[in-house]
Design a protein around this motif. Sequence first.
Motif, PDB file in Angstrom:
ATOM      1  N   LEU A  74      51.040  28.375  56.525  1.00 24.39           N
ATOM      2  CA  LEU A  74      51.772  27.806  55.353  1.00 24.39           C
ATOM      3  C   LEU A  74      50.485  29.194  54.372  1.00 24.39           C
ATOM      4  N   LYS A  75      50.998  29.946  54.307  1.00 22.13           N
ATOM      5  CA  LYS A  75      50.537  31.085  52.953  1.00 22.13           C
ATOM      6  C   LYS A  75      50.022  30.389  52.205  1.00 22.13           C
ATOM      7  N   THR A  76      50.635  29.705  51.637  1.00 19.69           N
ATOM      8  CA  THR A  76      50.242  28.860  49.940  1.00 19.69           C
ATOM      9  C   THR A  76      49.179  27.397  50.659  1.00 19.69           C
ATOM     10  N   ALA A  77      49.155  27.686  52.116  1.00 12.85           N
ATOM     11  CA  ALA A  77      47.698  26.189  52.030  1.00 12.85           C
ATOM     12  C   ALA A  77      46.689  26.665  50.629  1.00 12.85           C
ATOM     13  N   PRO A  78      45.580  25.573  50.327  1.00 12.22           N
ATOM     14  CA  PRO A  78      44.404  25.701  49.808  1.00 12.22           C
ATOM     15  C   PRO A  78      43.490  26.362  50.588  1.00 12.22           C
ATOM     16  N   THR A  79      43.561  27.183  51.509  1.00  8.97           N
ATOM     17  CA  THR A  79      42.793  27.463  52.314  1.00  8.97           C
ATOM     18  C   THR A  79      42.701  29.007  53.144  1.00  8.97           C
ATOM     19  N   LEU A  80      42.495  29.519  51.519  1.00  6.41           N
ATOM     20  CA  LEU A  80      42.590  31.211  51.642  1.00  6.41           C
ATOM     21  C   LEU A  80      41.290  31.338  51.781  1.00  6.41           C
ATOM     22  N   ARG A  81      40.528  32.048  52.618  1.00  7.82           N
ATOM     23  CA  ARG A  81      39.078  32.427  52.833  1.00  7.82           C
ATOM     24  C   ARG A  81      38.827  33.482  51.477  1.00  7.82           C
ATOM     25  N   SER A  82      37.387  32.888  51.547  1.00 11.61           N
ATOM     26  CA  SER A  82      36.458  33.677  50.004  1.00 11.61           C
ATOM     27  C   SER A  82      35.942  34.711  51.072  1.00 11.61           C
ATOM     28  N   GLY A  83      35.045  35.706  49.945  1.00  9.62           N
ATOM     29  CA  GLY A  83      34.374  36.298  50.210  1.00  9.62           C
ATOM     30  C   GLY A  83      34.820  37.885  51.159  1.00  9.62           C
ATOM     31  N   TRP A  84      36.094  38.237  49.941  1.00 11.72           N
ATOM     32  CA  TRP A  84      35.998  39.237  49.931  1.00 11.72           C
ATOM     33  C   TRP A  84      36.477  40.002  48.282  1.00 11.72           C
ATOM     34  N   VAL A  85      36.572  41.440  48.049  1.00 11.68           N
ATOM     35  CA  VAL A  85      37.404  41.798  46.937  1.00 11.68           C
ATOM     36  C   VAL A  85      38.033  42.987  46.766  1.00 11.68           C
ATOM     37  N   PHE A  86      39.184  42.937  46.295  1.00 10.93           N
ATOM     38  CA  PHE A  86      39.732  44.292  46.265  1.00 10.93           C
ATOM     39  C   PHE A  86      39.227  44.384  44.516  1.00 10.93           C
ATOM     40  N   PRO A  87      38.472  45.899  44.831  1.00  7.77           N
ATOM     41  CA  PRO A  87      37.697  45.684  43.228  1.00  7.77           C
ATOM     42  C   PRO A  87      38.609  47.116  42.465  1.00  7.77           C
ATOM     43  N   ALA A  88      39.075  47.721  42.872  1.00  6.33           N
ATOM     44  CA  ALA A  88      39.949  48.925  42.030  1.00  6.33           C
ATOM     45  C   ALA A  88      41.008  49.268  42.161  1.00  6.33           C
ATOM     46  N   LEU A  89      42.709  48.016  41.945  1.00  6.69           N
ATOM     47  CA  LEU A  89      43.460  48.074  42.946  1.00  6.69           C
ATOM     48  C   LEU A  89      44.734  48.890  41.655  1.00  6.69           C
ATOM     49  N   ASP A  90      45.202  49.303  41.559  1.00  7.60           N
ATOM     50  CA  ASP A  90      46.641  49.577  40.613  1.00  7.60           C
ATOM     51  C   ASP A  90      47.329  48.913  40.636  1.00  7.60           C
ATOM     52  N   ALA A  91      48.202  48.954  39.661  1.00  4.81           N
ATOM     53  CA  ALA A  91      49.815  47.981  39.416  1.00  4.81           C
ATOM     54  C   ALA A  91      50.111  47.689  40.395  1.00  4.81           C
ATOM     55  N   GLY A  92      50.783  48.669  41.217  1.00  8.69           N
ATOM     56  CA  GLY A  92      51.884  48.562  42.209  1.00  8.69           C
ATOM     57  C   GLY A  92      50.969  47.870  43.490  1.00  8.69           C
ATOM     58  N   GLU A  93      49.414  48.783  43.436  1.00 14.32           N
ATOM     59  CA  GLU A  93      49.027  47.822  44.928  1.00 14.32           C
ATOM     60  C   GLU A  93      48.902  46.095  45.040  1.00 14.32           C
ATOM     61  N   LEU A  94      48.172  45.729  43.243  1.00 10.32           N
ATOM     62  CA  LEU A  94      47.572  44.425  42.864  1.00 10.32           C
ATOM     63  C   LEU A  94      49.183  43.982  43.579  1.00 10.32           C
ATOM     64  N   VAL A  95      50.250  44.057  42.842  1.00 13.54           N
ATOM     65  CA  VAL A  95      51.741  43.640  43.642  1.00 13.54           C
ATOM     66  C   VAL A  95      51.545  43.361  45.407  1.00 13.54           C
ATOM     67  N   GLU A  96      51.260  44.418  45.372  1.00 14.80           N
ATOM     68  CA  GLU A  96      51.731  44.453  47.738  1.00 14.80           C
ATOM     69  C   GLU A  96      50.650  43.494  48.002  1.00 14.80           C
ATOM     70  N   ALA A  97      49.608  43.619  47.058  1.00 23.08           N
ATOM     71  CA  ALA A  97      48.939  42.754  47.938  1.00 23.08           C
ATOM     72  C   ALA A  97      48.982  41.276  47.705  1.00 23.08           C
ATOM     73  N   VAL A  98      49.334  40.981  45.957  1.00 25.67           N
ATOM     74  CA  VAL A  98      49.293  39.039  45.862  1.00 25.67           C
ATOM     75  C   VAL A  98      50.563  38.795  46.698  1.00 25.67           C
ATOM     76  N   HIS A  99      51.988  40.227  46.864  1.00 27.30           N
ATOM     77  CA  HIS A  99      53.046  39.604  48.389  1.00 27.30           C
ATOM     78  C   HIS A  99      51.904  39.057  49.631  1.00 27.30           C
ATOM     79  N   SER A 100      51.033  40.073  49.869  1.00 24.99           N
ATOM     80  CA  SER A 100      50.801  39.508  51.304  1.00 24.99           C
ATOM     81  C   SER A 100      49.707  38.382  51.317  1.00 24.99           C
ATOM     82  N   PHE A 101      49.178  37.655  50.079  1.00 24.89           N
ATOM     83  CA  PHE A 101      48.403  36.302  50.241  1.00 24.89           C
ATOM     84  C   PHE A 101      49.632  35.631  50.251  1.00 24.89           C
ATOM     85  N   TYR A 102      50.600  36.040  49.525  1.00 20.43           N
ATOM     86  CA  TYR A 102      52.012  34.429  48.502  1.00 20.43           C
ATOM     87  C   TYR A 102      53.156  35.431  48.353  1.00 20.43           C
TER      88      TYR A 102
END
Lengths: 293, 362
Positions: free
Chosen positions: B161-189
Motif C-alpha cells: 500500500l503506497k499510502t501506508a505511513p511507512t515511507l522510508r526516510s534518509g533520502w533527498v531529491f534536492p533539485a527537481l524541476d516542476a515536471g520531475e517533481l510531480v512524477e516523483a510524487v506520483h511514484s510515491f503516491y
Amino acid sequence: MKPALVIAAHGSHLNAESSTPTFTHADTIRATGAFSEVRESFWKEEPAFREGLRTVDADEVYLVPLFVSEGYFTEQVIPREFRLDGWDPELWDSDGTSATHATLTATDTDQTVHYCGPVGTHDSMSDVIVQRAKSVTGDADVGEDFGLAVVGHGTERNENSAKAIEYHADRIREMGRFDEVQALFMDEDPEVDDVTDFFEVEDIVVVPLFIADGYHTQEDIPEDMGLCEDYRDGYDVPTAVDGHDIWYAGAVGTEPLMADVVLERAADAGADVSGAIDQVRDRTRGVDPATGD
Amino acid sequence: MDDTRVAAFADAAADGVDFDGIEAQVEGDSYTLSTADGTTAEGAVADLADVDAAVERYVTNWYFWHATAPQAEPRWAFLRWLEGADELSVPERYDRLDDGVTTTWGELAITAELSADGERVYDLRHESDTGVDPADLDRSDDPVAARDLAKHDDRDRYRPLKTAPTLRSGWVFPALDAGELVEAVHSFYPATVQNWHRERTGELDVTHWHETTQRQTGIYGVVKTWDRGEGYEHVNWVAEACCDDSQCLKRREWEYDEETDLDVDGGDGEFPCREPCSVVITAARQWTKMESEQSRTYEFELTPSEKEQVEEIVDAVAEGRVDDIREADIYDGANRYRARFLRAKLFDDDGDLDGVPTESEE
C-alpha cells in the motif's frame, strides 16, 4: 498531443518483484518518446486499474494488458475496472488467441481507449520465447540439438490459458529451429513435472510463459522438475535431471524484448510507433555478441 | 530577463495577457502593461527586457506557469497549491519562495524555491528529514528513483500500500524541476494529485462500499454475500481496521452507500480515497469467509491476568507495537517471554488453548 500508453498488469500485495517487469518494459518504451506518457497500472498495486486512465493527460490512450492469455482478466476485469463503455468480448472477435484491439470510451475520463489484446498471445511473443532461450543458454544460435518446453499455468477454468501456450509451441515448432518443442503445464496434462519424458534430445530449454517471476516460476516449477529439493537451495543452469540437461529460463516476461511486444500490440491498434519498435529491438534483441565467441 | 522569456511573453501579449496580477498588451512594436501593485509601463517591445525588477517578477512568473510547469491541469494546480498561488500575490510569493516554501503531502515534504531566472526548483524528502543537511541524506536526481524508495519500508519489508505511513526516510531529491517533481510524487503516491484535484473542482467520483462490493467477481465475488441487509457494522470494522490514519494516509471519502455514512472517522489525510482499495477488498474477502461461520461457546480456564494478557497481545499486534516491546519487559503482556509462558502452560500438543479443540467432537 501524442497518445499515451497504459500498461495493465497484475501486481501483488505480497511479492515486491511482481511489478518489476512492468516498470522495466515501461521504462524501455518511455525512453523511445513514442508516447506522450507511459503509465503502469495494476490490479493489486497502485495506481489501480480504476485510476490508471486519470493519471495520463492524453485524450487517446493505448491500453495493453501485460497478461499471458485471453480470459477472465482481459475480458472481464480490465474492461470493467477501466470503465470501457460498451465493451463486449465479441468486439475482439477472437478464437482465444487472435484478439487485436477494440476502440472504446472510458466513462470516467471520456478518453478514447484502444483496448489491445494481451501481450501473451501476440505472434511476436514467440520471438521473445526464442530470445529467452538464447539469453539463458548464452547462445544466439541455440536450437540445433536442443528441445524447447513452453510452460504455462493451465487451468480447468479457462481453456484459453492453455491455448496461448500451445499457440506459441506450435509456431516455434514450425520455425524448425529446435529439434523438439513441447507445451507443458503446471495444473493439467502434459505436466512439467515429467519434462524429461517428453524429449529425446539431451538439452532442454524450459521457458515458463509467465509475466513475472514469483511463487510458480521460482519455487513450484524448479522443484517440480527436480532441479532442486528446495528452491531456497538454488539450482544450476543447466541442471542434469534423468540424463537430460535442463536449461531453466524463469519467467519469459522478464526478458527485455517483451517491451517490443507491448509496442507491437499498440501498433496493431493503430499507434504510430514503428520507429520506437526499431529502437526497442535494437536495444533488447540478441545475445551479447561476446558470448558467441 | 533573457530573450526567450521576453519573446514568449510578447507573443502571448499580442492576444492580451491577464495572469497572476499582470495585464499586458502588445500592438505592433509597442507594449503596455500594468501590475496588481500599481506599476505601469509602456514602450517598444524591443525594450521589454529592460522592465524594472518588480515587473520582471510578474513576467518570469507568467513564463514559469505557461512554458515550464506541466500544462496538465491537476499537476499545474498542485504546483500552484504548493506555493500558495491562489492566496498570495506574485511579490508575496516571490518573497517566500526566496527562502523556500515547504508543504507536506502525506509523509513527503516538498520545498519550492525560486531560481535566479524565476524558475522553480523543488527539494523533495521525507518529512522527518526536514531541516537535515542534504549532504547527510542519500541524494537522487532522477524521479524514477522514487519508485524504488517507495517499495520497501525502513526494515526492508515490501509496502503493498503506497499510502501506508511507512515511507522510508534518509533520502533527498534536492533539485527537481516542476515536471520531475510531480512524477516523483506520483511514484510515491500514485493518482493522489489527480484525485485531490478532482475533489477541489467538485468532480471526485466516490464509489461507496456497497457499490464496490457488488462489482466484484471471481474469487472476490464472495464479498457480495457480506451485504445481507443487516446494517453496516461490519463495514465500520473494516474501516477501523484498514482506513485509520495509522494504517493509510488517504482520507476515506467512501461510506457504506450514498445515503449511509459509516460511524468511523475517515482520517485527516490531504488526499482523498475514493473507493475501497484492493487491500481492503482482499481483506474483506477473508473476513467474509470468516464471518460466515456460526459462533459457538468454548469454555477456558484463565486467570484474570491471563485474560488481560490475551487482550494485550491482540492490541500489540493490531497497533504494530510488537517490535517495540523490550526483550526483558515481562511487565508487558505482549512480551515474547510472557507469550511463550502462556503457550507453554495453556496449549496442548495440538496447539489448542486450554486443551479445548477448535472443532467440537460431535
